[in-house]
Write an enzyme that holds these catalytic residues in place. Structure first.
Site, short mmCIF file in Angstrom:
data_model
loop_
_atom_site.label_atom_id
_atom_site.label_comp_id
_atom_site.label_asym_id
_atom_site.label_seq_id
_atom_site.Cartn_x
_atom_site.Cartn_y
_atom_site.Cartn_z
CG ASP A 196 -13.22 1.70 -7.66
OD1 ASP A 196 -14.22 0.97 -7.80
OD2 ASP A 196 -13.26 2.80 -7.06
CD GLU B 203 -2.53 1.78 0.42
OE1 GLU B 203 -3.34 1.00 -0.12
OE2 GLU B 203 -2.39 2.97 0.06
NE ARG C 43 -14.70 4.69 1.87
CZ ARG C 43 -14.81 4.10 0.68
NH1 ARG C 43 -15.96 4.07 0.05
NH2 ARG C 43 -13.78 3.55 0.11
CE1 TYR D 243 -24.59 4.99 4.44
CE2 TYR D 243 -25.70 5.64 2.42
CZ TYR D 243 -24.56 5.25 3.09
OH TYR D 243 -23.38 5.12 2.40
#
Ligand SMILES: Cc1cc2nc3c(=O)[nH]c(=O)nc-3n(C[C@H](O)[C@H](O)[C@H](O)COP(=O)(O)OP(=O)(O)OC[C@H]3O[C@@H](n4cnc5c(N)ncnc54)[C@H](O)[C@@H]3O)c2cc1C
Length: 392
Positions: free
Chosen positions: A295, A33, A107, A219
């Site tokens: 993605d 990463e 998230r 939400y």
């Protein structure tokens, strides 16, 4: 041979789920990463049954249940007047119909659950702060070059999985060098304390407000403590950078003719971040010992809330296909590509179409509202049985 070695590039939701899936099968995983730490933006994520089912199968149910919310419905309103158009059944109906819940989650909470699971496995090595510059596909292995400000290293593995997001470098290694396409929309995102939201919008449901200049979704997340808000602004120019700060006044100006209740919700938030929305046609997803996922393979507009869900589905199929360490890895990755391309294309197309439907005006909007009313809450959910009922 009892196991294989994989390098997974990118530790977003796709990369983390992939690392976990592969390591649970006994493979050796190195997760690379470029970020130096695991911070997450204050934003929410909807996890439809096609994704929650996989996370449950990965054994994450107990940890996730502590942080998710399960809204009872989506309430669809007209953005300008606030009039209710119709509803989509979630909650018990969704769970019963598709055998898995429709969750919403912060998230950061999902990332923590995935990271805890990843860190608990000794056969995953996490390499932070290294940017993968390219991959070379060889007859017996694949090797990637990764750099930091001080170093340049090579890492070799039986296969490399590119989960490096919409601006994927690994996509170039598969011959697709075109840039993603800006889709004339900017997503404003924030979370606010529940008590700062109008009571009518702070219940256990998702709100969807439709209008020609954009739409708004909200939400509850963090066990109902926060309300996640996404406001879409149609725009011809992308904003600079990936997540740029946005001024609330500019958003309120854009939504000046919105219903007072919605404006009150938007005004309750102090800090907004803006994302320019891009997608990119599904290109090659596998070549030799390299495969793409999430993605990186198929960026999708958020109008169907499926980008992360698709990445989770990708990881699950990949796991199934490389389960046997004696299988031909190149063939397994080809089969993975064949298994995912059509699904990803269909979701991409539907997400784009949803944008047009959400932002329809005049007669088209009138027709849309009639269909929503005619179908009713269950019919609205059933329209997406192909999506939510998917089992890879
Ligand atoms: C407004 C909005 C709302 C959304 N809502 C939903 C939703 O409700 N439900 C849903 O399912 N999806 C949703 N999505 C989509 C979802 O967020 C993405 O599809 C998903 O996060 C993609 O995950 P990923 O792991 O493929 O990529 P990313 O999350 O982009 O992760 C890629 C990772 O790779 C790293 N990286 C990149 N390049 C390199 C490199 N060269 N070397 C090393 N590391 C690298 C990056 O730092 C990053 O950590 C939404 C998106 C937006 C913009």
């Amino acid at each position: 041979m009892n196991s294989r070695s994989f390098a997974v590039v990118g530790a977003g939701i796709g990369g983390l789920t992939t690392a976990l899936t592969l390591a649970r099968l006994g493979h050796e995983v190195t997760l690379v990463e470029r970020r130096t730490g695991f911070t997450e933006v204050g934003a929410g994520l909807q996890l439809s049954p096609n994704a929650s089912r996989i996370l449950l199968e990965l054994g994450l149910g107990a940890a996730l249940r502590r942080v998710v919310t399960e809204p009872e419905r989506v309430r669809i309103r007209t953005l300008r007047t606030g009039r209710e158009i119709g509803r989509i059944a979630l909650g018990d109906f969704m769970r019963g119909r598709f055998d898995a819940p429709y969750w919403v989650v912060h998230r950061a909470d999902l990332q923590t659950v995935l990271l805890d699971a990843v860190r608990s496995l000794p056969n995953i090595r996490i390499v932070m702060g290294r940017t993968v510059e390219g991959v070379v596909d060889g007859p017996d292995d694949a090797s990637l070059t990764m750099t930091s400000s001080q170093s340049r290293d090579t890492l070799t593995a039986d296969a490399v999985i590119g989960a490096d997001g919409v601006w994927s470098k690994l996509r170039h290694s598969l011959g697709d060098t075109a840039a993603p396409t800006f889709r004339n929309a900017i997503a404003w995102r924030t979370t606010i304390e529940r008590h700062l939201a109008p009571a009518e919008l702070a219940g256990n449901e998702t709100g969807l407000w439709l209008g020609p200049k954009g739409h708004v979704v909200h939400y509850p997340v963090a066990g109902g403590r926060l309300i996640n808000i996404v406001a879409i602004e149609k725009s011809d120019t992308p904003v600079e950078g990936w997540a740029a700060p946005g001024q609330r006044e500019a958003l309120l100006t854009h939504y000046r003719s919105a219903a007072p209740l919605l404006r009150e919700l938007l005004a309750g938030a102090g800090e907004w971040l803006r994302w320019s929305l891009f997608d990119h046609p599904v290109g090659p997803m596998a070549k030799g010992r390299i495969a793409l996922l999430g993605d990186a393979a198929h960026p999708v507009l958020p109008f169907l809330a499926q980008g992360a869900a698709l990445a989770i589905e990708d990881a699950a199929l990949l796991g199934t296909l490389v389960r046997d360490p004696r299988s031909d890895i190149v063939q397994s990755l080809k089969t993975y590509e064949q298994g995912r391309r059509d699904r990803a294309k269909k979701v991409q197309e539907q997400a784009r179409r949803n944008g047009q439907i959400y932002h329809a005006r005049n007669l088209v909007a009138f027709g849309r509202d009639r269909v929503i009313r005619h179908l009713g809450p269950v019919g609205m959910t059933e329209r997406y049985a192909w999506l939510y009922g998917h089992r890879g």
